[in-house]
Structure formats: C-alpha cells, structure tokens
Design a protein around this motif. Structure first.
Motif, short mmCIF file in Angstrom:
data_model
loop_
_atom_site.label_atom_id
_atom_site.label_comp_id
_atom_site.label_asym_id
_atom_site.label_seq_id
_atom_site.Cartn_x
_atom_site.Cartn_y
_atom_site.Cartn_z
N ALA A 12 0.81 -1.22 0.00
CA ALA A 12 0.00 0.00 0.00
C ALA A 12 0.85 1.28 0.00
N GLY A 13 1.95 1.29 0.69
CA GLY A 13 2.76 2.50 0.80
C GLY A 13 3.57 2.83 -0.44
N VAL A 14 3.79 1.86 -1.31
CA VAL A 14 4.64 2.10 -2.48
C VAL A 14 3.88 2.03 -3.80
N LEU A 15 2.62 1.61 -3.77
CA LEU A 15 1.83 1.53 -5.00
C LEU A 15 1.35 2.90 -5.43
N THR A 16 1.65 3.25 -6.66
CA THR A 16 1.17 4.51 -7.24
C THR A 16 0.64 4.23 -8.64
N GLY A 17 0.06 5.21 -9.23
CA GLY A 17 -0.41 5.07 -10.60
C GLY A 17 -1.91 4.85 -10.65
N SER A 18 -2.37 4.49 -11.82
CA SER A 18 -3.79 4.29 -12.04
C SER A 18 -4.27 3.03 -11.34
N HIS A 19 -5.57 2.90 -11.26
CA HIS A 19 -6.17 1.73 -10.61
C HIS A 19 -5.73 0.44 -11.30
N SER A 20 -5.73 0.44 -12.63
CA SER A 20 -5.35 -0.79 -13.36
C SER A 20 -3.88 -1.13 -13.14
N THR A 21 -3.02 -0.12 -13.04
CA THR A 21 -1.60 -0.37 -12.78
C THR A 21 -1.42 -0.97 -11.39
N ARG A 22 -2.10 -0.41 -10.40
CA ARG A 22 -2.00 -0.94 -9.05
C ARG A 22 -2.51 -2.37 -8.99
N TYR A 72 6.97 -7.68 -14.70
CA TYR A 72 7.25 -8.38 -13.45
C TYR A 72 8.46 -7.76 -12.75
N LEU A 73 9.44 -7.34 -13.51
CA LEU A 73 10.60 -6.68 -12.91
C LEU A 73 10.19 -5.38 -12.22
N LEU A 74 9.27 -4.64 -12.82
CA LEU A 74 8.76 -3.42 -12.17
C LEU A 74 8.09 -3.76 -10.84
N THR A 75 7.32 -4.82 -10.82
CA THR A 75 6.67 -5.24 -9.57
C THR A 75 7.72 -5.66 -8.54
N ILE A 76 8.74 -6.37 -8.98
CA ILE A 76 9.80 -6.79 -8.06
C ILE A 76 10.54 -5.59 -7.50
N ARG A 77 10.72 -4.56 -8.31
CA ARG A 77 11.36 -3.34 -7.81
C ARG A 77 10.51 -2.69 -6.73
N LEU A 78 9.19 -2.73 -6.90
CA LEU A 78 8.30 -2.21 -5.85
C LEU A 78 8.43 -3.03 -4.56
N LEU A 79 8.49 -4.34 -4.71
CA LEU A 79 8.66 -5.20 -3.54
C LEU A 79 9.99 -4.90 -2.84
N ALA A 80 11.04 -4.74 -3.60
CA ALA A 80 12.35 -4.43 -3.03
C ALA A 80 12.33 -3.06 -2.35
N LEU A 81 11.65 -2.10 -2.95
CA LEU A 81 11.52 -0.78 -2.35
C LEU A 81 10.80 -0.87 -1.02
N ARG A 82 9.74 -1.63 -0.98
CA ARG A 82 8.97 -1.81 0.26
C ARG A 82 9.80 -2.51 1.32
N LEU A 83 10.64 -3.46 0.91
CA LEU A 83 11.50 -4.20 1.85
C LEU A 83 12.76 -3.43 2.22
N LYS A 84 12.96 -2.29 1.56
CA LYS A 84 14.16 -1.47 1.77
C LYS A 84 15.43 -2.26 1.44
N LYS A 85 15.38 -3.00 0.32
CA LYS A 85 16.52 -3.77 -0.17
C LYS A 85 17.09 -3.09 -1.40
N ALA A 86 18.39 -3.18 -1.58
CA ALA A 86 19.06 -2.57 -2.73
C ALA A 86 19.34 -3.64 -3.78
N TRP A 87 18.33 -4.44 -4.09
CA TRP A 87 18.50 -5.51 -5.07
C TRP A 87 18.54 -4.94 -6.47
N VAL A 88 19.51 -5.42 -7.27
CA VAL A 88 19.62 -5.03 -8.69
C VAL A 88 19.56 -6.31 -9.50
N PHE A 89 18.74 -6.28 -10.55
CA PHE A 89 18.56 -7.46 -11.40
C PHE A 89 18.89 -7.10 -12.83
N ASN A 90 19.58 -8.00 -13.52
CA ASN A 90 19.89 -7.82 -14.94
C ASN A 90 19.08 -8.84 -15.71
#
Length: 91
Positions: A12-22, A72-90
């Motif tokens: 909830a704290g990191v989701l932004t954008g339109s309803h369909s994006t969320r 899916y990578l965008l969603t994972i970045r949101l998860l990492a942001l919420r977890l306060k992790k500095a994960w980088v994926f290639n």
C-alpha cells in the motif's frame, strides 16, 4: 490458525499510478509470492532473499516474452523498495 499474508496491505505504501496499474502490480506480486512459497516455503516477502527472486525471474519467467518479464521486474522493484533492499537485477 494464522491469517493469510495481505499483499495489498504490504504494498500500500509504495503503489502509485492508475487503478489498473496498481491491480496489475498486486496480481503479479501475489503470483510471485505463490511461486516462491511453493518452491522455497517462504510465505511472506520479509522471508525472501535475493536468490528467491532471481530464481523466479530466471526459471518461472523464462517462457514469457520480454514485455511480461519487464512488467514483473517493475513489480519486483516495488517489492524491493517496500522491503528497503538494494537488489539489482539484470535481465
């Protein structure tokens, strides 16, 4: 009996954008959670390590197209942001 993990409340704290994006991010986060829980028995994102997410991206998303993997990578970045992790994926 414990309550099931609420991904919507978690993000909830990191989701932004339109309803369909969320809704797309929530649906994808639930899929990621279910796959990791099935394979690694890690029910919540708090228990995840980077290797669990890498496994999902490399093995479960292998048959999907570039656009799907990107979303899916965008969603994972949101998860990492919420977890306060500095994960980088290639990809």
């Amino acid at each position: 009996m414990s309550k099931p993990f609420d991904m919507e409340l978690f993000l909830a704290g990191v989701l932004t954008g339109s309803h369909s994006t969320r809704q797309r991010h929530l649906q994808q986060a639930r899929i990621i959670q279910a796959e990791i829980a099935e394979r690694w028995q890690r029910e919540t994102p708090w228990a995840w390590q980077r290797k669990h997410v890498v496994w999902f991206l490399e093995h479960r998303m292998r048959q999907h197209g570039d656009a799907t993997r990107y979303y899916y990578l965008l969603t994972i970045r949101l998860l990492a942001l919420r977890l306060k992790k500095a994960w980088v994926f290639n990809l």
